[in-house]
Write a protein that holds these residues in place. Sequence first.
Motif, mmCIF file in Angstrom:
data_model
loop_
_atom_site.group_PDB
_atom_site.id
_atom_site.type_symbol
_atom_site.label_atom_id
_atom_site.label_comp_id
_atom_site.label_asym_id
_atom_site.label_seq_id
_atom_site.Cartn_x
_atom_site.Cartn_y
_atom_site.Cartn_z
ATOM 1 N N ARG A 100 16.938 49.717 89.603
ATOM 2 C CA ARG A 100 17.664 49.517 88.432
ATOM 3 C C ARG A 100 19.452 49.633 88.679
ATOM 4 N N MET A 101 19.736 49.985 89.736
ATOM 5 C CA MET A 101 21.306 49.970 90.165
ATOM 6 C C MET A 101 21.357 48.246 90.569
ATOM 7 N N GLN A 103 19.532 45.798 89.653
ATOM 8 C CA GLN A 103 19.235 45.049 88.319
ATOM 9 C C GLN A 103 20.636 44.929 87.508
ATOM 10 N N LYS A 104 21.235 46.096 87.387
ATOM 11 C CA LYS A 104 22.346 46.199 86.679
ATOM 12 C C LYS A 104 23.650 45.501 87.547
ATOM 13 N N ALA A 119 29.750 48.829 87.606
ATOM 14 C CA ALA A 119 28.526 48.741 86.951
ATOM 15 C C ALA A 119 27.399 49.525 87.940
ATOM 16 N N ILE A 120 27.214 49.020 89.166
ATOM 17 C CA ILE A 120 26.397 49.626 89.972
ATOM 18 C C ILE A 120 26.696 51.140 90.290
ATOM 19 N N ASN A 122 28.147 53.293 88.043
ATOM 20 C CA ASN A 122 27.770 53.899 86.789
ATOM 21 C C ASN A 122 26.286 54.155 86.711
ATOM 22 N N GLN A 123 25.564 53.257 87.058
ATOM 23 C CA GLN A 123 23.992 53.397 86.978
ATOM 24 C C GLN A 123 23.560 54.338 88.096
ATOM 25 N N LEU A 126 23.963 57.801 86.985
ATOM 26 C CA LEU A 126 22.651 58.303 85.798
ATOM 27 C C LEU A 126 21.591 58.546 86.803
ATOM 28 N N GLU A 127 21.311 57.838 87.854
ATOM 29 C CA GLU A 127 20.108 57.830 88.618
ATOM 30 C C GLU A 127 20.244 59.219 89.362
#
Length: 230
Positions: A100-101, A103-104, A119-120, A122-123, A126-127
């Motif tokens: 998901r990181m 992909q972001k 972006a990575i 911030n993701q 969340l993870e």
Amino acid sequence: MSLVQATVDTLNQVQQQELPVVVQEDLNLLQLLMKGGWIMIPILLLFFLGLVIFFERYITISKAGKTEGGLLAQVKSNVLAGKLDSAMAVCRSSNSALSRMLQKGLTRVGRPIKDIEGAIENQGKLEVSRLEKNINILGIIAGIAPMLGFVGTIFGVIQIFRDVEVAGGIDIGSVSGGLYVKMIASASGLTIGILAYIGYHILNMMVERLILRIETDAIEFIDLLDEPSL
């Protein structure tokens, strides 16, 4: 001498007959725990809650660590070949924290590297929150369980001395027997607190190792995008 000996033998027989018969009560673990009083109910509930949280998080974190293997290599090969759509497809099929990181980051290819890195990052936050979900509850259990045990013991001791006051005298057997039963609450609370404390740190160490691995892969991915050829 024969009369004296006969008298002594008679007294010994009378004393032996008057000795009380001590009946030992065999208790299994559950029965022994229940003798700790009503406070054992919340203590046991904390134990089962901690058990469920530990095994759920342990399985989730272990599974997250296994799904990361080989993902970065596949993404890198597709990126180097200019196949961003294929790299995105690999990330979507993996459905893991790292995927998901990545992909972001892939969705922002073409923008400044700082935007991609942000972006990575911030993701990634969340993870991390997902991985650490409910782990802090184990820390709370580690603090609450021993205190509940002490509360149960204190209430038990208060009850014992209340009974002594009502009876108007001290029966050492009753006091010592009641006290050992009330100490069950303290022992149970401490044991559950120690187990929760150990489980809390085991899970935290697992999360930290996984985060370090993910961060290393994410940095390698950013370095790949930052190459002049891309």
